[in-house]
Design a protein around this motif. Structure first.
Motif, PDB file in Angstrom:
ATOM      1  N   VAL A  75       1.012  -1.169  -0.055  1.00 11.53           N
ATOM      2  CA  VAL A  75      -0.025   0.037   0.208  1.00 11.53           C
ATOM      3  C   VAL A  75       0.990   1.089  -0.025  1.00 11.53           C
ATOM      4  O   VAL A  75       1.854   1.235   0.826  1.00 11.53           O
ATOM      5  CB  VAL A  75      -0.825  -0.006   1.148  1.00 11.53           C
ATOM      6  N   PRO A  76       0.623   2.021  -0.930  1.00 15.53           N
ATOM      7  CA  PRO A  76       1.327   3.607  -0.901  1.00 15.53           C
ATOM      8  C   PRO A  76       1.138   4.207   0.585  1.00 15.53           C
ATOM      9  O   PRO A  76       0.283   4.048   1.037  1.00 15.53           O
ATOM     10  CB  PRO A  76       0.796   4.274  -2.020  1.00 15.53           C
ATOM     11  N   PRO A  77       2.074   5.032   0.819  1.00 13.70           N
ATOM     12  CA  PRO A  77       2.193   5.787   2.270  1.00 13.70           C
ATOM     13  C   PRO A  77       0.850   6.614   2.079  1.00 13.70           C
ATOM     14  O   PRO A  77       0.689   7.167   0.955  1.00 13.70           O
ATOM     15  CB  PRO A  77       3.605   6.528   2.273  1.00 13.70           C
ATOM     16  N   ASN A  78       0.385   7.088   3.377  1.00 14.21           N
ATOM     17  CA  ASN A  78      -0.753   8.087   3.209  1.00 14.21           C
ATOM     18  C   ASN A  78      -1.871   7.688   2.386  1.00 14.21           C
ATOM     19  O   ASN A  78      -2.407   8.754   1.783  1.00 14.21           O
ATOM     20  CB  ASN A  78      -0.307   9.346   2.874  1.00 14.21           C
ATOM     21  N   THR A  79      -2.337   6.538   2.598  1.00 16.17           N
ATOM     22  CA  THR A  79      -3.360   6.038   1.910  1.00 16.17           C
ATOM     23  C   THR A  79      -4.478   5.623   2.756  1.00 16.17           C
ATOM     24  O   THR A  79      -4.166   4.774   3.619  1.00 16.17           O
ATOM     25  CB  THR A  79      -3.004   4.888   0.725  1.00 16.17           C
ATOM     26  N   ALA A  80      -5.740   5.815   2.635  1.00 17.29           N
ATOM     27  CA  ALA A  80      -6.629   5.602   3.530  1.00 17.29           C
ATOM     28  C   ALA A  80      -7.640   4.345   3.141  1.00 17.29           C
ATOM     29  O   ALA A  80      -7.928   3.060   3.854  1.00 17.29           O
ATOM     30  CB  ALA A  80      -7.805   6.599   4.239  1.00 17.29           C
ATOM     31  N   ILE A  81      -8.126   4.175   1.964  1.00 14.88           N
ATOM     32  CA  ILE A  81      -8.553   3.115   0.988  1.00 14.88           C
ATOM     33  C   ILE A  81      -7.908   2.875  -0.311  1.00 14.88           C
ATOM     34  O   ILE A  81      -7.466   3.679  -0.823  1.00 14.88           O
ATOM     35  CB  ILE A  81     -10.125   3.570   0.922  1.00 14.88           C
TER      36      ILE A  81
END
Length: 95
Positions: A75-81
């Motif tokens: 998952v990329p950083p600073n991702t919520a969904i």
């Protein structure tokens, strides 16, 4: 009188006499400034840190497991969904 006879004999032999030649002026040399000698480039060694700056700046990517297909993916950083790359199900990324 000899001149008049000469002009009369040459009047019909091709027209007027050629114009007197004027010596052409020699072109003057223009002063060209001398170029300075090129300075050789110096090799500059840059210090190399003991650790890689790219690895220190970027933390390891977070890995989550899809709740739909149970596959793990990054998952990329600073991702919520994020959408699962395998089954396209949207997953919430825990903080």
């Amino acid at each position: 009188e000899a001149r008049a006879a000469w002009q009369a004999s040459h009047a019909g032999a091709g027209g007027a006499s050629p114009p007197p030649t004027v010596p052409a002026a020699r072109p003057t040399a223009t002063a060209v400034p001398a170029r300075p000698a090129p300075v050789p480039a110096r090799a500059v060694a840059t210090p190399v840190p003991a650790y890689s700056s790219a690895a220190a700046a970027a933390p390891a990517p977070k890995t989550i497991m899809c709740y739909g297909c149970r596959n793990k993916f990054g998952v990329p950083p600073n991702t919520a969904i994020v959408a699962c790359p395998f089954c396209k199900t949207h997953n919430r990324v825990p903080p």
